[in-house]
Design a protein around this motif. Structure first.
Motif, PDB file in Angstrom:
ATOM      1  N   GLU A  96       0.828  -1.208   0.000  1.00 31.41           N
ATOM      2  CA  GLU A  96       0.000   0.000   0.000  1.00 31.41           C
ATOM      3  C   GLU A  96       0.863   1.258   0.000  1.00 31.41           C
ATOM      4  O   GLU A  96       0.499   2.262  -0.627  1.00 31.41           O
ATOM      5  CB  GLU A  96      -0.942  -0.024   1.209  1.00 31.41           C
ATOM      6  N   ALA A  97       1.995   1.214   0.683  1.00 29.64           N
ATOM      7  CA  ALA A  97       2.910   2.357   0.651  1.00 29.64           C
ATOM      8  C   ALA A  97       3.446   2.580  -0.770  1.00 29.64           C
ATOM      9  O   ALA A  97       3.570   3.725  -1.222  1.00 29.64           O
ATOM     10  CB  ALA A  97       4.061   2.127   1.626  1.00 29.64           C
ATOM     11  N   ILE A  98       3.742   1.481  -1.460  1.00 31.38           N
ATOM     12  CA  ILE A  98       4.198   1.593  -2.847  1.00 31.38           C
ATOM     13  C   ILE A  98       3.108   2.221  -3.710  1.00 31.38           C
ATOM     14  O   ILE A  98       3.377   3.076  -4.563  1.00 31.38           O
ATOM     15  CB  ILE A  98       4.614   0.216  -3.387  1.00 31.38           C
ATOM     16  N   ALA A  99       1.862   1.805  -3.493  1.00 28.16           N
ATOM     17  CA  ALA A  99       0.753   2.391  -4.256  1.00 28.16           C
ATOM     18  C   ALA A  99       0.626   3.883  -3.983  1.00 28.16           C
ATOM     19  O   ALA A  99       0.127   4.634  -4.836  1.00 28.16           O
ATOM     20  CB  ALA A  99      -0.546   1.673  -3.910  1.00 28.16           C
ATOM     21  N   CYS A 100       1.083   4.331  -2.793  1.00 23.41           N
ATOM     22  CA  CYS A 100       1.081   5.756  -2.449  1.00 23.41           C
ATOM     23  C   CYS A 100       2.380   6.448  -2.868  1.00 23.41           C
ATOM     24  O   CYS A 100       2.575   7.635  -2.553  1.00 23.41           O
ATOM     25  CB  CYS A 100       0.874   5.929  -0.948  1.00 23.41           C
ATOM     26  N   ASN A 101       3.276   5.710  -3.525  1.00 26.32           N
ATOM     27  CA  ASN A 101       4.566   6.236  -3.998  1.00 26.32           C
ATOM     28  C   ASN A 101       5.417   6.771  -2.845  1.00 26.32           C
ATOM     29  O   ASN A 101       6.090   7.795  -2.966  1.00 26.32           O
ATOM     30  CB  ASN A 101       4.359   7.335  -5.060  1.00 26.32           C
ATOM     31  N   LEU A 102       5.382   6.056  -1.737  1.00 25.78           N
ATOM     32  CA  LEU A 102       6.145   6.440  -0.554  1.00 25.78           C
ATOM     33  C   LEU A 102       7.467   5.673  -0.554  1.00 25.78           C
ATOM     34  O   LEU A 102       7.477   4.444  -0.503  1.00 25.78           O
ATOM     35  CB  LEU A 102       5.339   6.107   0.703  1.00 25.78           C
ATOM     36  N   PRO A 103       8.610   6.364  -0.653  1.00 23.40           N
ATOM     37  CA  PRO A 103       9.906   5.677  -0.672  1.00 23.40           C
ATOM     38  C   PRO A 103      10.093   4.769   0.547  1.00 23.40           C
ATOM     39  O   PRO A 103       9.740   5.140   1.669  1.00 23.40           O
ATOM     40  CB  PRO A 103      10.915   6.827  -0.662  1.00 23.40           C
ATOM     41  N   ILE A 104      10.646   3.576   0.309  1.00 18.51           N
ATOM     42  CA  ILE A 104      10.714   2.525   1.325  1.00 18.51           C
ATOM     43  C   ILE A 104      12.163   2.156   1.603  1.00 18.51           C
ATOM     44  O   ILE A 104      12.918   1.824   0.677  1.00 18.51           O
ATOM     45  CB  ILE A 104       9.934   1.285   0.848  1.00 18.51           C
ATOM     46  N   VAL A 105      12.536   2.196   2.878  1.00 20.99           N
ATOM     47  CA  VAL A 105      13.857   1.732   3.280  1.00 20.99           C
ATOM     48  C   VAL A 105      13.690   0.344   3.887  1.00 20.99           C
ATOM     49  O   VAL A 105      12.917   0.161   4.830  1.00 20.99           O
ATOM     50  CB  VAL A 105      14.500   2.673   4.316  1.00 20.99           C
ATOM     51  N   THR A 106      14.421  -0.623   3.349  1.00 19.88           N
ATOM     52  CA  THR A 106      14.305  -1.985   3.858  1.00 19.88           C
ATOM     53  C   THR A 106      15.657  -2.659   3.868  1.00 19.88           C
ATOM     54  O   THR A 106      16.568  -2.260   3.126  1.00 19.88           O
ATOM     55  CB  THR A 106      13.302  -2.799   3.021  1.00 19.88           C
ATOM     56  N   CYS A 107      15.782  -3.670   4.710  1.00 17.52           N
ATOM     57  CA  CYS A 107      17.005  -4.464   4.776  1.00 17.52           C
ATOM     58  C   CYS A 107      16.590  -5.925   4.879  1.00 17.52           C
ATOM     59  O   CYS A 107      15.980  -6.322   5.874  1.00 17.52           O
ATOM     60  CB  CYS A 107      17.836  -4.060   5.992  1.00 17.52           C
TER      61      CYS A 107
END
Length: 712
Positions: free
Chosen positions: A622-633
């Motif tokens: 859902e964050a991707i659908a909102c175009n919200l940059p994602i930090v992940t490891c």
């Protein structure tokens, strides 16, 4: 209000009446003041005599509705009634009867007073005109001749029940406390009273009420169960374990409390040492539970069945270790309990032969065939199904139907809704003679775990709605993702691992509304760099708390918005203090019950911070659908690699870190470099079609179905 002269009633406002009468037993009458005065006086005399003769008259207030008459005229009538009773019965109602006049009640006022009315005495002539009859009907009604036999405990209990059913928690609490004051006590009162406190988030009162109930009713399993589960849920693990041990003593034959005694682990941990301590406790506890599981008698079998039907070992997997051995031990135990209760449903089933032009029958069984993160992706598998070769059966065992449930029904050839009935659901699956049965998740819902411990189809699979091996000997395949699994992934599963193309699921692109709120609507500043931290608190392990403080140290404008993380406050305070910062300057805890507000927070945030070891799934998509940059490891296990796989499929891998230091660097850079942040968001927006509604994984899934069916 007691009168000291002949009668000195006053017409009071609704609010005044409630203030004065809240602690009393309030009985209302609705006289028809237009009837002949002689009949009116007789009815009022009867009612007042009945109230005075009641064994608990000193606790009763008689409320007389005066709609249809002036205050002065009503007082005049009541003065006549008082004089008659004094002369004929020697009743001085100024001393023996508490009366209030309520005049000109409209519907709004009537609704306001309803929660404080314990009953209505029925008159031969009543004035119901202008009042909402449906509201009046909610008040228990008693005939004059029967009222004196009604115990006040019953009057209060009936009002409690009504308020409880209507969800009027505060008013219900007042009445339940009244019941306890007058020594009307049973276990239901403590259950319901605690439930009211819980709904109002009054946790200390909630726990105290349960504990008081347990002292009086030590054999009442409901009270023990609620206390243990919610102590753990609220981070009070030592109290939860002590309560579980106490419950096991009080109810030694109840398998539920054996499980809780031995297998309770925290929902969140204070430090890394706690994780190791409670894991060792679980390992030993599981051995003790297995050794103390007896399935010889029918009573033992049924108790064990009920126990595993109320609990799963959900929280174990959040310790971020390889759980295959423990899951296999627990899965074997579940299977043995199910086999003892349903021996007819554990024998191997032959694969039904496929006749020419006949379709492969695939069943999907879940408690969550509604809008739920663990199964929402399943709509894609069904939507893009090859209808020429497959016939879809869905079994919905929960009972929260919504528009997503309708989608499941629309995409099914056969849809069964069988809520909370284990035997009926199993029987239906057997009758349908499936080739393959798939559980979208196993490990979150106890009944699903029970079903999965049986052999209901020749081949049984689990998907990654709950991304942990089941350990069940009755589950043959784990349907996973080629982008999520590390090379050695089979070592993490008791099932044979199937790596479906891409992320393994066809996730529908969420509808994202336009931005219609501002940061100020959520108490957030426009100049802050907002890092969204939206995972459940049990996904945040203590060894990573320092990361928030380190980002804040480098970026003073950082604000970390936690949507479900208030239990983390003490830990975060320690982490920020360690670098000389105050967590209250950086951490914001919001409660966002509405989906629209949840999406607004995503749209208004700057960066999404993924959790280590168990990454976001539905939340990341859902964050991707909102175009919200994602930090992940990415973590060691598939459950810690969801977000990485989404970003790889999206083709935006700049924000995937390989270690904690790199994670901090990327998060800080995104916060400081608005242009780079915007460029990442733009690339995400352009590549949505690569990720959402993927059909390649469905083709891979159906190729697997055909292959395993032909083998058998």
């Amino acid at each position: 209000m007691k009168q000291n002269n002949l009668i000195n009633t006053v017409e009071v406002s609704i609010s005044d009446a409630l203030t004065v009468k809240e602690g009393n037993i309030n009985i209302i009458i609705l006289p028809d003041w237009s009837q002949l005065e002689e009949g009116l006086i007789i009815e009022l005399e009867q009612v007042i005599k009945t109230v005075i003769n009641h064994s608990d008259s000193n606790q009763i207030t008689l409320l007389i509705n005066t709609n249809g008459i002036s205050e002065d005229d009503a007082n005049l009538v009541l003065s006549t009634v008082a004089m008659n009773l004094l002369l004929t019965e020697n009743f001085d109602i100024t001393v023996e009867c508490e009366i209030s006049l309520l005049g000109n009640l409209d519907e709004i006022e009537l609704r306001a007073i309803i929660p404080f009315l314990h009953g209505r005495i029925i008159l031969q002539h009543e004035n119901l005109e202008g009042l909402a009859l449906l509201i009046i009907e909610k008040i228990p009604a008693y005939k004059i001749e029967k009222f004196h036999n009604i115990h006040i405990g019953q009057l209060v209990f009936d009002l409690c029940t009504r308020l409880f059913q209507e969800g009027r928690w505060k008013e219900a609490i007042a009445q339940y406390q009244k019941l306890l004051e007058i020594q009307v006590v049973d276990a239901d009162i403590y259950c319901n009273l605690s439930y009211c406190y819980r709904h109002l988030n009054l946790l200390e009162q909630y726990f105290n009420t349960l504990q008081q109930g347990i002292k009086l009713y030590p054999q009442e399993g409901r009270l023990h169960f609620s206390l243990i589960i919610d102590l753990r849920r609220n981070g009070r693990i030592q109290e939860a374990i002590l309560s579980a041990e106490n419950a096991a003593k009080c109810l030694p034959n109840d398998y539920t409390f054996k499980i809780l005694k031995y297998l309770t682990v925290p929902s969140i941990y204070e430090n890394q040492e706690e994780i190791n301590f409670y894991r060792q406790r679980f390992i030993q506890g599981l051995q003790d539970l297995i050794q103390q599981t007896y399935l010889k008698t029918t009573q033992e079998q049924q108790s064990a069945l009920a126990g595993i039907g109320r609990l799963t070992n959900f929280y174990l997997s959040y310790q971020a270790q390889n759980d295959i051995d423990l899951q296999c031990q627990y899965g074997k135990l579940v299977h043995e309990i199910m086999a003892a209760n349903y021996p007819q449903w554990v024998v191997p089933l032959p694969m039904p032969k496929l006749q020419p032009n006949q379709k492969i029958r695939i069943g999907y069984a879940s408690h969550y065939l509604h809008s739920y993160s663990g199964t929402l992706w399943l709509t894609g598998w069904l939507r893009y199904c090859d209808r020429q070769n497959f016939e879809i059966y869905c079994y919905y065992t929960g009972n929260e139907p919504d528009p997503v449930t309708q989608q499941f029904q629309n995409y099914s050839d056969v849809f069964h809704h069988i809520p909370y009935n284990l035997s009926a659901a199993c029987e239906q699956i057997i009758v349908d003679k499936l080739h393959i049965l798939v559980f979208p998740e196993i490990g979150m819902d106890a009944q699903t775990m029970q079903m999965a411990g049986l052999r209901l189809a020749p081949l049984q699979c689990v998907a990654w709605g709950h991304p942990v091996t089941t350990g069940l000997p009755t589950i043959d395949y784990f349907l996973s993702s080629e982008l999520m699994e590390p090379e050695n992934a089979q070592e993490h599963y008791s099932e044979k691992l199937i790596r479906l193309p891409n992320i393994g699921v066809s996730y529908p692109k969420p509808y994202i509304p336009p931005v219609i709120k501002t940061r100020s609507d959520f108490g957030l500043g426009d100049d802050a760099v907002i890092y969204l931290c939206c995972q459940a608190p049990f996904k945040y392990l203590p060894q990573y708390d320092f990361i928030f403080a380190e980002i804040a140290r480098r970026l003073p404008k950082a604000k970390f918005v936690f949507l479900r993380g208030t239990l983390l406050e003490p830990r975060l305070k320690r982490a920020f203090t360690a670098v000389g910062l105050d967590s209250e300057d950086y951490c914001v805890f919001l409660s966002i019950p509405e989906r629209l507000d949840y999406l607004m927070i995503n749209l208004l945030s700057d960066v999404y911070l993924d959790t280590f070891t168990w990454s976001g799934g539905n939340t990341t998509l859902e964050a991707i659908a909102c175009n919200l940059p994602i930090v992940t490891c990415p973590g060691e296990f598939m459950r810690g690699r969801h977000s990485e796989s989404f970003l790889k499929m999206l083709g935006v891998t700049d924000t995937i870190a390989q270690n904690e230091a790199e994670y901090i660097e990327i998060a800080v850079k995104l916060g400081l470099d608005q242009a780079w942040r915007g460029a990442i968001a733009e690339r995400m927006s352009q590549n949505h079609d690569r990720l959402f509604d993927d059909k390649a994984c469905v083709e891979g899934l159906e190729a697997f179905y055909k292959e395993v069916c032909s083998k058998h």
